[in-house]
Design a protein around this motif. Structure first.
Motif, short mmCIF file in Angstrom:
data_model
loop_
_atom_site.label_atom_id
_atom_site.label_comp_id
_atom_site.label_asym_id
_atom_site.label_seq_id
_atom_site.Cartn_x
_atom_site.Cartn_y
_atom_site.Cartn_z
N ARG A 206 0.62 -1.28 0.11
CA ARG A 206 0.14 -0.09 0.22
C ARG A 206 0.76 1.65 0.42
N ASP A 207 1.58 1.75 0.75
CA ASP A 207 2.94 2.23 0.83
C ASP A 207 3.56 2.30 -0.46
N VAL A 208 4.08 1.47 -0.61
CA VAL A 208 5.48 1.64 -1.94
C VAL A 208 5.02 1.63 -3.35
N TYR A 209 3.32 1.60 -3.43
CA TYR A 209 2.64 0.72 -5.07
C TYR A 209 1.36 1.51 -4.98
N THR A 210 1.26 2.58 -3.93
CA THR A 210 -0.53 2.81 -4.22
C THR A 210 -1.00 4.22 -3.46
N ARG A 211 0.29 4.78 -3.92
CA ARG A 211 0.31 6.24 -3.09
C ARG A 211 -0.72 7.60 -3.37
N ARG A 212 -0.65 6.94 -5.07
CA ARG A 212 -1.54 7.64 -5.88
C ARG A 212 -2.90 7.46 -6.05
N SER A 213 -3.43 6.25 -5.41
CA SER A 213 -4.43 5.99 -5.25
C SER A 213 -4.74 4.80 -6.84
N GLU A 214 -3.68 4.63 -7.19
CA GLU A 214 -3.68 3.65 -8.36
C GLU A 214 -4.52 2.16 -8.06
N GLY A 215 -4.98 1.61 -6.66
CA GLY A 215 -5.66 0.62 -7.03
C GLY A 215 -6.72 0.37 -6.14
N VAL A 216 -7.94 -0.32 -6.24
CA VAL A 216 -8.73 -0.91 -6.03
C VAL A 216 -8.55 -1.82 -4.31
N SER A 217 -7.43 -2.57 -5.10
CA SER A 217 -7.52 -4.30 -4.58
C SER A 217 -6.55 -4.29 -4.45
N ILE A 218 -5.12 -5.64 -3.79
CA ILE A 218 -3.79 -5.17 -3.72
C ILE A 218 -4.17 -7.40 -3.34
N TRP A 219 -3.16 -7.39 -4.29
CA TRP A 219 -2.61 -9.07 -4.12
C TRP A 219 -1.24 -9.17 -3.78
N VAL A 220 -0.41 -9.73 -2.43
CA VAL A 220 0.85 -10.11 -1.87
C VAL A 220 1.10 -11.51 -2.24
N VAL A 221 1.91 -12.02 -3.47
CA VAL A 221 2.33 -13.53 -3.21
C VAL A 221 3.69 -13.75 -2.64
#
Ligand SMILES: [Fe+2]
Ligand SMILES: [Fe+2]
Lengths: 311, 95
Positions: B40-55
């Motif tokens: 969330r901190d690294v990849y969505t600082r400009r609200s790039e997403g509505v959902s994140i998956w981490v694997v």
């Protein structure tokens, strides 16, 4: 805002519903019914065409037909994966198909009698399916919509290879042309039935439209198909099977003859030519695959216990 | 003191509802929960997403680029899987 209101807000704003979102029970049930029926149609639909692979008239046609049937198997799997996001298992899906609780498109209960039928099926049956599936690319459930987009990309070759067979036959000998006409005559009306009953008769239609599971009504989609097929029949130089077909200037569409709904319900209710055969074949193929599934499980267990011993 | 290497996680973002999750990059984290917060901190600082998956990267099984010939070439000689392989009369070619 209640979960229900939030759900309707998303639907009305044209947003997709994703697997972990709250959704009404009936929305979930409705989707499970529709997507599983769609997936089963892809799987059962492999049978009438699979039947002709060994009898294709050339190696080229054989390769094409084999690829098409392979695609349909793939489509079935995309759809099964999409419906599994709603909390139903593969075993339950297969069980429902084999016991008749789940349905599949009635069109596949018609036998494929001649090589001309491979033409008519690709052209008309896949053609009708495409009209429906293009519309479903905008369905409100995310995984279903994404499966539709993937499937539509692959479908276009199916219709074109079918039409190409029809072009070849209708430019061939008198017997070949007659074969093309016969296939068109037998598959035209059942293809129109693929869109389902009239909107006024359709049990699920109104709510499916409200929830944007369906984006266009059965009758609107059917009209689209009727309109686009007229020119295609004309180019083949074949006779149109519908004697009541007439351009309606005012509507900007073709008026067309009434469908034989008795036949439609008869086939849906199990009395089509091949209903029993299709399910029997599915059960047999499934049972014959049992040893493969067993072997896979045995292999998995063996690997697991080897790992445990090493640890 | 050398920093201990944390596990590598791959991050996938859904930019808008209805779209597929797309791979956007990776990061190191202690566990899944932490990976999600870092993502969330690294990849969505400009609200790039509505959902994140981490694997966990080690949980991804990938085909090898070097084997890609034998893996993918069965499709090379099947041009008939493409719609444009079929030449149809002009009047109906929009099919
Ligand atoms: Fe399909
Ligand atoms: Fe198809």
């Amino acid at each position: 805002m209640t979960p229900e209101e939030n759900f309707m807000r998303k639907i009305e704003a044209g947003e997709k519903i994703e697997p972990k979102d709250w959704m009404p029970d009936d929305y979930r049930k409705n989707l499970i019914r529709q997507i599983s029926q769609h997936g089963h149609s892809e799987i059962i639909g492999m049978q009438p065409e699979g039947n002709w692979i060994t009898r294709a008239p050339s190696l080229r046609r054989k390769g094409i037909l084999l690829s098409k049937v392979q695609d349909e198997g793939g489509h079935g799997l995309y759809l099964y994966s999409a419906v599994e996001t709603l909390g139903i298992s593969r075993n339950e899906l297969i069980e429902a198909l084999q016991t008749g609780t789940a349905k599949y498109a009635s069109i596949f209960n018609y036998p494929a009698q001649t090589w001309g039928d491979m033409g008519a099926i690709g052209w008309l049956v896949d053609g009708a399916a495409i009209v429906n599936q293009v519309s479903l690319q905008r369905t409100s459930y995310g995984p279903y919509a994404r499966a539709m987009i993937r499937i539509c990309k692959e479908e276009s070759f199916h219709q074109r290879q079918g039409y190409e067979i029809m072009v070849t036959l209708s430019r061939g000998s008198a017997a070949q042309k007659a074969m093309a006409q016969d296939s068109l005559n037998r598959f035209y009306w059942p293809a129109l039935m693929m869109f389902g009953p009239h909107d006024s008769e359709s049990a699920h239609s109104a709510r499916s439209m409200k929830w944007k599971i369906k984006r266009e009504t059965n009758d609107d989609l059917r009209q689209k198909f009727v309109d686009q097929t007229v020119k295609q029949i004309e180019v083949l130089g074949l006779e149109h099977p519908d004697k009541d077909l007439k351009w309606n200037e005012e509507r900007g569409h073709y008026d067309f003859g009434e469908i034989d709904w008795d036949e439609f319900y008869n086939v849906i209710n199990g009395n089509g030519h091949a209903n029993r055969q299709r399910i029997e074949h599915h059960v047999r193929a499934h049972e014959e695959g049992e040893w493969v599934r067993e072997a896979m499980h045995a292999y998995r267990d063996k690997k697991r216990s080897a790992k445990q011993q090493a640890a | 003191m050398a920093t201990q290497e944390l596990d590598l996680y791959e991050v996938f973002l859904r930019s808008r509802r209805g779209l597929d999750h797309k791979h956007v990059g990776s990061l190191h984290a202690e566990d899944h929960e932490q990976a999600l917060e870092y993502a969330r901190d690294v990849y969505t600082r400009r609200s790039e997403g509505v959902s994140i998956w981490v694997v966990r990267s080690s949980d991804i099984c990938a085909s090898q680029e070097d084997d890609s010939d034998s893996f993918f070439d069965p499709s090379d000689d099947k041009p008939y899987r493409h719609a444009m392989y079929y030449e149809l009369p002009k009047a109906v070619d929009n099919m």
